[in-house]
Design an enzyme around this catalytic site. Structure first.
Site, PDB file in Angstrom:
ATOM      1  N   CYS A   1       0.839  -1.215   0.000  1.00 50.13           N
ATOM      2  CA  CYS A   1       0.000   0.000   0.000  1.00 50.13           C
ATOM      3  C   CYS A   1       0.867   1.255   0.000  1.00 50.13           C
ATOM      4  O   CYS A   1       0.527   2.251  -0.647  1.00 50.13           O
ATOM      5  CB  CYS A   1      -0.926   0.007   1.211  1.00 50.13           C
ATOM      6  SG  CYS A   1      -2.038  -1.411   1.276  1.00 50.13           S
TER       7      CYS A   1
HETATM    8  C1  BEZ Z   1       0.539  -4.629   1.875  1.00 52.34           C
HETATM    9  O1  BEZ Z   1       0.073  -3.539   1.533  1.00 52.34           O
HETATM   10  O2  BEZ Z   1       1.725  -4.857   1.841  1.00 52.34           O
HETATM   11  C2  BEZ Z   1      -0.393  -5.738   2.314  1.00 52.34           C
HETATM   12  C3  BEZ Z   1      -1.580  -5.414   2.955  1.00 52.34           C
HETATM   13  C4  BEZ Z   1      -2.415  -6.448   3.365  1.00 52.34           C
HETATM   14  C5  BEZ Z   1      -2.069  -7.763   3.122  1.00 52.34           C
HETATM   15  C6  BEZ Z   1      -0.894  -8.053   2.460  1.00 52.34           C
HETATM   16  C7  BEZ Z   1      -0.050  -7.032   2.040  1.00 52.34           C
END
Ligand code: BEZ
Length: 228
Positions: free
Chosen positions: A45
């Site tokens: 994210c």
């Molecule tokens: C991420 O943004 O890295 C992420 C968020 C939720 C689950 C897996 C990865």
């Protein structure tokens, strides 16, 4: 029920990092890229939100406003923006909605009940100025979105909105497009006076005048003069 292409994008009022917004009023006459992400302070994210900030010029050239959503609080969003700016070398500008109760996320099908019941998924909608959903895509939590592809779809929609064209597989701005099957040859000859390259009677290629460049990884390269 999942929102689909062609549906009216439901209006809502929500708290964001930039205050209370009424979605439709906030859009004004722009298009919107409304997207959700699973969580603040997570790696994928962070890169996605940074990428969105890097594409501020590309989005504004296309008259598209970006709006994010997750189930985190405004305070968490605000603290995370510092990390985004520092690590992604950006000046983050996108308002981010806080939706801790999941009601708004649910309205937009942004909770994937098979994958995770408590946080938002990677859902994204492109909404046009008439508030219709023009594009919808969902990515798995483990895979960051390809924002060049999203810009490509917006460019294709702009082209096919203003001329009776459709875009072939893997089309990029500047490449030939295809005459809409809604036009028979007689009508096509009126619109496309320069003629076309007929591969099949229903696969008729014409050059396009779209002059913006394909988005490239990490850099925004469209010449502001070139896109109208
Ligand atoms: C991420 O943004 O890295 C992420 C968020 C939720 C689950 C897996 C990865």
């Amino acid at each position: 029920m999942q929102l689909q292409i062609g549906d009216k994008a439901p209006n809502f009022v929500a708290y964001t990092t930039q205050g209370l917004i009424n979605f439709h009023d906030w859009m004004e006459d722009s298009w919107a890229m409304f997207f959700s992400h699973p969580g603040d302070f997570t790696p994928v994210c962070t890169t996605e939100l940074g990428r969105t900030a890097q594409l501020e010029l590309e989005l504004s050239l296309r008259n598209v406003k970006a709006l994010g959503l997750s189930t985190d609080s405004v305070d968490e969003h605000l603290a995370w923006i510092d990390d985004i700016n520092e690590s992604q070398h950006t000046d983050f500008f996108v308002p981010m909605i806080t939706g801790p109760d999941g009601v708004l996320a649910d309205l937009y099908g942004m909770i994937n009940y098979s994958e995770n019941r408590t946080t938002a998924s990677r859902q994204l909608y492109i909404v046009d100025e008439s508030k219709r959903i023009r594009f919808a895509v969902a990515y798995p939590a483990s895979v960051g979105r390809n924002f060049c592809e999203i810009l490509r779809v917006i460019d294709a929609l702009r082209l096919t909105d203003r001329s009776p064209l459709v875009t072939p597989a893997d089309w990029q701005p500047g490449e030939p497009a295809v005459i809409s099957p809604a036009l028979d040859d007689q009508d096509a000859a009126i619109v496309f006076k320069q003629g076309w390259n007929e591969v099949l009677p229903y696969l008729r290629y014409v050059d396009t005048d779209i002059t913006c460049q394909p988005c490239q990884k990490k850099v925004a390269i469209t010449d502001p003069e070139a896109i109208s």
